[in-house]
Each structure stands twice: as structure tokens, then as C-alpha cells.
Design a protein around this motif. Sequence first.
Motif, PDB file in Angstrom:
ATOM      1  N   ARG A  93     -32.772 -89.608-112.383  1.00  0.00           N
ATOM      2  CA  ARG A  93     -32.548 -90.165-111.052  1.00  0.00           C
ATOM      3  C   ARG A  93     -33.119 -89.247-109.981  1.00  0.00           C
ATOM      4  O   ARG A  93     -33.774 -89.705-109.037  1.00  0.00           O
ATOM      5  CB  ARG A  93     -31.053 -90.365-110.805  1.00  0.00           C
ATOM      6  N   HIS A  94     -32.894 -87.960-110.122  1.00  0.00           N
ATOM      7  CA  HIS A  94     -33.433 -87.006-109.156  1.00  0.00           C
ATOM      8  C   HIS A  94     -34.961 -86.983-109.196  1.00  0.00           C
ATOM      9  O   HIS A  94     -35.613 -86.848-108.146  1.00  0.00           O
ATOM     10  CB  HIS A  94     -32.880 -85.612-109.445  1.00  0.00           C
ATOM     11  N   LYS A  95     -35.541 -87.107-110.382  1.00  0.00           N
ATOM     12  CA  LYS A  95     -36.995 -87.135-110.490  1.00  0.00           C
ATOM     13  C   LYS A  95     -37.568 -88.358-109.797  1.00  0.00           C
ATOM     14  O   LYS A  95     -38.603 -88.277-109.128  1.00  0.00           O
ATOM     15  CB  LYS A  95     -37.409 -87.123-111.958  1.00  0.00           C
ATOM     16  N   GLU A  96     -36.913 -89.504-109.934  1.00  0.00           N
ATOM     17  CA  GLU A  96     -37.375 -90.710-109.249  1.00  0.00           C
ATOM     18  C   GLU A  96     -37.297 -90.547-107.740  1.00  0.00           C
ATOM     19  O   GLU A  96     -38.217 -90.938-107.005  1.00  0.00           O
ATOM     20  CB  GLU A  96     -36.538 -91.909-109.697  1.00  0.00           C
ATOM     21  N   GLN A  97     -36.182 -89.979-107.255  1.00  0.00           N
ATOM     22  CA  GLN A  97     -36.045 -89.763-105.817  1.00  0.00           C
ATOM     23  C   GLN A  97     -37.090 -88.782-105.309  1.00  0.00           C
ATOM     24  O   GLN A  97     -37.693 -88.979-104.242  1.00  0.00           O
ATOM     25  CB  GLN A  97     -34.641 -89.257-105.499  1.00  0.00           C
ATOM     26  N   LEU A  98     -37.329 -87.704-106.079  1.00  0.00           N
ATOM     27  CA  LEU A  98     -38.334 -86.727-105.680  1.00  0.00           C
ATOM     28  C   LEU A  98     -39.728 -87.339-105.678  1.00  0.00           C
ATOM     29  O   LEU A  98     -40.540 -87.057-104.784  1.00  0.00           O
ATOM     30  CB  LEU A  98     -38.291 -85.522-106.621  1.00  0.00           C
ATOM     31  N   ALA A  99     -40.002 -88.200-106.664  1.00  0.00           N
ATOM     32  CA  ALA A  99     -41.305 -88.867-106.709  1.00  0.00           C
ATOM     33  C   ALA A  99     -41.495 -89.767-105.500  1.00  0.00           C
ATOM     34  O   ALA A  99     -42.593 -89.837-104.929  1.00  0.00           O
ATOM     35  CB  ALA A  99     -41.433 -89.665-108.000  1.00  0.00           C
ATOM     36  N   GLN A 100     -40.420 -90.464-105.081  1.00  0.00           N
ATOM     37  CA  GLN A 100     -40.515 -91.311-103.896  1.00  0.00           C
ATOM     38  C   GLN A 100     -40.746 -90.483-102.641  1.00  0.00           C
ATOM     39  O   GLN A 100     -41.565 -90.842-101.791  1.00  0.00           O
ATOM     40  CB  GLN A 100     -39.242 -92.147-103.752  1.00  0.00           C
ATOM     41  N   VAL A 101     -40.035 -89.371-102.536  1.00  0.00           N
ATOM     42  CA  VAL A 101     -40.209 -88.501-101.366  1.00  0.00           C
ATOM     43  C   VAL A 101     -41.624 -87.952-101.324  1.00  0.00           C
ATOM     44  O   VAL A 101     -42.273 -87.911-100.265  1.00  0.00           O
ATOM     45  CB  VAL A 101     -39.180 -87.357-101.400  1.00  0.00           C
ATOM     46  N   ARG A 102     -42.132 -87.519-102.476  1.00  0.00           N
ATOM     47  CA  ARG A 102     -43.497 -86.996-102.513  1.00  0.00           C
ATOM     48  C   ARG A 102     -44.507 -88.077-102.168  1.00  0.00           C
ATOM     49  O   ARG A 102     -45.487 -87.812-101.469  1.00  0.00           O
ATOM     50  CB  ARG A 102     -43.793 -86.437-103.904  1.00  0.00           C
ATOM     51  N   SER A 103     -44.264 -89.291-102.652  1.00  0.00           N
ATOM     52  CA  SER A 103     -45.188 -90.381-102.359  1.00  0.00           C
ATOM     53  C   SER A 103     -45.236 -90.675-100.873  1.00  0.00           C
ATOM     54  O   SER A 103     -46.311 -90.846-100.291  1.00  0.00           O
ATOM     55  CB  SER A 103     -44.772 -91.630-103.141  1.00  0.00           C
ATOM     56  N   VAL A 104     -44.066 -90.728-100.247  1.00  0.00           N
ATOM     57  CA  VAL A 104     -44.011 -90.978 -98.801  1.00  0.00           C
ATOM     58  C   VAL A 104     -44.651 -89.823 -98.044  1.00  0.00           C
ATOM     59  O   VAL A 104     -45.401 -90.024 -97.083  1.00  0.00           O
ATOM     60  CB  VAL A 104     -42.550 -91.191 -98.354  1.00  0.00           C
ATOM     61  N   SER A 105     -44.361 -88.591 -98.483  1.00  0.00           N
ATOM     62  CA  SER A 105     -44.932 -87.417 -97.814  1.00  0.00           C
ATOM     63  C   SER A 105     -46.446 -87.412 -97.907  1.00  0.00           C
ATOM     64  O   SER A 105     -47.143 -87.163 -96.920  1.00  0.00           O
ATOM     65  CB  SER A 105     -44.356 -86.150 -98.429  1.00  0.00           C
ATOM     66  N   GLU A 106     -46.979 -87.690 -99.109  1.00  0.00           N
ATOM     67  CA  GLU A 106     -48.431 -87.696 -99.283  1.00  0.00           C
ATOM     68  C   GLU A 106     -49.076 -88.791 -98.445  1.00  0.00           C
ATOM     69  O   GLU A 106     -50.123 -88.585 -97.835  1.00  0.00           O
ATOM     70  CB  GLU A 106     -48.775 -87.875-100.755  1.00  0.00           C
ATOM     71  N   ALA A 107     -48.437 -89.975 -98.418  1.00  0.00           N
ATOM     72  CA  ALA A 107     -48.994 -91.076 -97.620  1.00  0.00           C
ATOM     73  C   ALA A 107     -48.994 -90.725 -96.139  1.00  0.00           C
ATOM     74  O   ALA A 107     -49.972 -90.987 -95.423  1.00  0.00           O
ATOM     75  CB  ALA A 107     -48.191 -92.356 -97.866  1.00  0.00           C
TER      76      ALA A 107
END
Length: 397
Positions: A93-107
Motif C-alpha cells: 500500500r505504501h509503495k502504491e502511494q509513493l508511486a502515485q506521489v512520484r508520478s504526480v511530482s514528475e508530471a
Amino acid sequence: MVIPLALIVVITLADVHSPDGVSLGPLLVAAPAITTAFAGPRLTGLIGALALGAQTFLAARSGGVATSNHIAQLTGLAALSVFAVLVCYVRDRHKEQLAQVRSVSEAAQRALLRPLPERLGPLHIASSYLAAEKEAHIGGDPYAVARTDERTRVIIGDVRGKGLSAVGEAAMLLGAFQEAAHQHAALHVLADALDRSVHRYLTQFPEADEEAQEHFITALLLEIPDHSPVARMTVCGHPTPLLIRHGTVTAIASPHTAPPLGTWELGPDTPRTAHAFSFLAGDTLLLYTDGVMEARDPTRTFYPLEERVAHCAKNSPTALVHHVQQDLLAHTHGALGDDAALLAIQRSHTAALSGLHLGDLVHGASRHGRAHDRHERAPAPPAPPAAAHPARQDRRG
């Protein structure tokens, strides 16, 4: 998955062939514990169930499952397997949340610092950005280009500070540049407009940032006409570019260096001007920020930019930027102390340049810039219609 499965088999066989009184069954807890390192909750639960089955088999062979010792072993193994499954679930769950945060940050970061086009008019462009903060793609060293009529305008800056904390000011500068680049005919007037924009931004909410008065942005503004072998630059406390011509690297010195952007309220200490220099077909300009000049190796030796650029002076802009980037990382052992931006601009050999004499063009460009200085400083009525057409000015200059 072979590791925990093999572990279960080996422990079971070892227990079967061990002497009486020696029980290796408790070692089966290692199988689900190891599985959490690389598998999800389902596979971890499956390994736990297999380990529990093996433990039950061993208990049945040595006295029965109902003994207090075997019941304690089975209960402990079951509890650990359930805990391992919960750990995997929370971790995923934490990995999914971190992946979403990274995706938004990169975008968000890529939307702020858009990739520059490889070709823009007669120019070849290549860029590189190395952020000082890990997991960051950009920081406080913005750059951008804008096409206005038959010329290209470029800005590269360096916000006080580094990393993600400087992104807000970098975003403001890029937005102001993209708008003001199409509204001001003279380069130094564009710099004055950006100075006022930065000052307004930094002082808009003084109570939110007590150090706002100490913030500033160094910047270099560059203007390259399509049909004249010259370029003009306005320097606002920023390092001047390197000119690469026929394999020779030369630092472009500016006779006038104005204070950084954001110091508008300090008064006109040094009026901004546009300095003209020759920029021929085949020439390359390398723009950079302080993070490149001030990068140090473990012995605290500064990165020798001009010397290293001379080794790859005949490369294309893309190869040049890539070489300097890799060499800079090797020099610092990957530990940058500040954001570092590189921008290489080469005028195409096929560029259709004017047939005027180069010296006349440079002299005319300088005279044209001085005329703009006098015109912009004079409290005269609005500029005549001809001033709204910088393309015609470029042809004359």
C-alpha cells in the motif's frame, strides 16, 4: 521463490534424518520471513501455509500434533506467517502511494520545465538538468526559449537556494518570461520587466517568508536573430556563456553586468544593456549555472568547465551536453552540492544569413541596442508602431 521453497524442503528433510530429540521444525519460520523481501501478501501467505503444512507433518512423525510443544510451534509459525502477510500488505500500500506521489511530482516538474525542442528556427538545442536533491528532476535553475517573429530568445537562471524549495520562484520566472518575451522589443527592457515581476513575487507575502528580501535570481537573457550572424545578451549577475568556434572555446565577456533579478527596489545601480557579439553558422554557445562552475571533487577542487569543454568542442550540442553531464558527475562522484543546468545552442550551417559584413552587423547591433537604451529610458510618449515589429529591427541590426 525457489529460495523459500528450497528452504522448506531442506529443513523438512534435515529434521526427518536428524537424531531423536533434535527438532529442526522451528526453523521453518525463516521461509515466510524471507519471502516478505520480494513477494506480495498472496505469495507470502502461500509460503506460510506450506511451512505450516511441513511443520504439521514433522509434528505428526514425532509424538503427534496434540502435544503442547508442537501446538506452541504451530501456533507461533501461524502467527508469524499472518504477521508477514500483513507486513507485505502495508508495504505494498505504501509503495502504491509513493508511486502515485512520484508520478504526480514528475508530471508537475516536467510541466514546469518542459523539454526544449531539438530544432528551433536555424538553431540546434540540447539541454541537461541535474538536481541536487534525490528523486527530484528539477530545482531552482530554470531555462526556457521563446520564438518572437524571426528570432529566438533564451533565458537561463539560478534561484537563490536549491532543490524543490526553489521551484516556486523558478516557475514564476518561466511564466513571466514566456509572457514578457513577446511584449518587449529590447532585450534589456525584457530584463527590467522580469526584474519587476520577480520583485513583486518575492514581496507579495512578506509575512510568509521573513527572508524574502534576501531572495534573488541570477539570469542570462540571450537573443539570436534568424538572419544575422550575431547574438545579444543581457547579464543579470549570471555566469556568461562559452562560445565554441572551430574547436576553440572562448568565454564571452560582458562589458556590463547588472544585478540579479528581484533587486529592483535597490535602485538602478547598473543599468541593464544588451551586449552584441558574433554568432556564426556552426558556432555553439554553452550556457550553464553556478552548480556547474562550483561543483567540487572530494579534494575540494572546482570543476574545470572550460578545459573539459575544449576536449569535446567539435561534438554536436547533444553529445556536448551529454559529455559534460557525465564528466561532471564523475568529477563530483555523483554528489552535487547544487542544481546544475546546461544548455547548448548551435547555429545551423544552413542558416540563411545576411550578406552584410560581420563587423558592420556587430557594430550595428551594438548601436541598435544603445538606441533602445535611450528610447526606453526617455519619458517619451508611447513607442511608434515600428517599435512593435522587432523582426524589422533584427533585419537592420
